[in-house]
Enzyme design. Structure first.
Site, PDB file in Angstrom:
ATOM      1  N   ASP A  81      -2.278  -1.169  10.666  1.00  0.00           N
ATOM      2  CA  ASP A  81      -2.498  -1.247   9.219  1.00  0.00           C
ATOM      3  C   ASP A  81      -3.184  -2.537   8.793  1.00  0.00           C
ATOM      4  O   ASP A  81      -3.657  -2.638   7.656  1.00  0.00           O
ATOM      5  CB  ASP A  81      -1.165  -1.137   8.466  1.00  0.00           C
ATOM      6  CG  ASP A  81      -0.625   0.288   8.423  1.00  0.00           C
ATOM      7  OD1 ASP A  81      -1.380   1.214   8.787  1.00  0.00           O
ATOM      8  OD2 ASP A  81       0.541   0.461   8.038  1.00  0.00           O
ATOM      9  N   LYS A 115       0.853  -1.194   0.000  1.00  0.00           N
ATOM     10  CA  LYS A 115       0.000   0.000   0.000  1.00  0.00           C
ATOM     11  C   LYS A 115       0.881   1.233   0.000  1.00  0.00           C
ATOM     12  O   LYS A 115       2.058   1.204   0.375  1.00  0.00           O
ATOM     13  CB  LYS A 115      -0.942   0.015   1.209  1.00  0.00           C
ATOM     14  CG  LYS A 115      -0.239   0.023   2.579  1.00  0.00           C
ATOM     15  CD  LYS A 115       0.236   1.378   3.058  1.00  0.00           C
ATOM     16  CE  LYS A 115       0.941   1.304   4.415  1.00  0.00           C
ATOM     17  NZ  LYS A 115       1.641   2.571   4.778  1.00  0.00           N
TER      18      LYS A 115
END
EC number: 2.7.1.148
Length: 283
Positions: A138, A12
């Protein structure tokens, strides 16, 4: 051992990362940082192979990482199996392709991929969201596809529709501890307001540089000048909106097309053969 399930664990980028402050005492998740960040999954990442087995074992290829409870993948698998109350375990092969401690969410994505794979292989009605939050800020993001505005300590996600992104990732080979990056921010006391997600989306539509920030970037670049060098190199390659991703050290910048991203990545790799460089697109 049963047949293995292969799972892609995407990297990401943080298309802007604001840290609003620290959760005060007396509130859930006290001491954690309150985030406001736009996260986007990419078509580069690690790969997991997960198969049912009598015990829990982990094999890592492509990186020198522990294979016990010091590894987030192992902890994710252990957490799922314990929550499910299942006998037996799993054999997991992790193929690392992303650099370590790089701000790309590699470990978190690997952990989420492990939870998702085990939920498919050994379904048991386990609350994956709860396990993900316990594993790391995350990790919840990677349980669902697509870009999202992530808030709280990472547990609140709102899907965000973005135009396709093409970009270059550049890592100068420096490992940055996320704990250090947040500690440097705390020491400076430079917390930041929420991102203007609408402005970011509008800039993307009209083709202007994206008006975003990374609250962690000043503290990290002050201590790692090679990251500032990476940001300059991306800008010098004809790309725009260069930013550090997460807590670093990977930086990225946007291209007008996949072809431009690949051309810029090739040129940067030739100039800096010791750096990790990849062209990537959002997924």
């Amino acid at each position: 051992m049963g047949s293995a399930l292969r799972v892609f664990a995407p990297a990401k980028i943080n298309l802007g990362l604001s840290v609003l402050g620290i959760v005060p005492r007396g509130e859930p998740h006290a001491g954690y940082h309150r985030l406001h960040t736009l996260m986007v999954p990419l078509d580069v990442g690690d790969t997991l192979s997960v198969a049912p087995a009598g015990t829990l074992t982990l094999e890592v290829r492509g990186a020198d990482l522990p294979t016990d409870d010091r590894n987030l993948v192992y902890r994710a698998a252990r957490a799922y199996l314990d929550a499910a109350g299942l006998d037996g375990g799993a054999h997991i092969v992790l193929e690392k392709r992303l650099p370590l401690a790089a701000g790309l969410g590699g470990g978190s994505s690997d952990a989420a991929g492990t939870l998702l794979a085990l939920a498919r292989l050994r379904p048991a009605g386990v609350d994956l969201e709860r396990l993900a939050v316990q594993l790391g800020a995350d990790v919840p993001f990677f349980l669902t596809p697509g870009a999202a505005l992530v808030e709280g300590i990472g547990e609140r996600r709102t899907p965000v529709a973005l135009q396709p992104l093409h970009l270059v990732l550049l890592n100068p080979g420096t490992a940055v501890s996320a704990a250090d990056a947040y500690r440097w921010l705390d020491d400076a006391g430079t917390f930041t307001p929420p991102l203007d997600v609408g402005a970011v989306r509008m800039a993307q539509v009209v083709g202007l540089p994206l008006p975003y920030l990374n609250a962690l970037q000043p503290g990290v670049t002050a201590r790692h000048p090679e990251i500032a060098e990476a940001l300059s190199a991306l800008a010098g390659a004809g790309l725009h909106s260069a930013l550090m991703s997460g807590s670093g050290s990977t930086c990225f910048a946007l291209a007008a097309s996949r072809a431009q991203a690949e051309e810029a990545a090739s040129a940067l790799q030739q100039d800096r053969p010791d750096w990790w460089v990849r062209a990537a697109s959002s997924v």
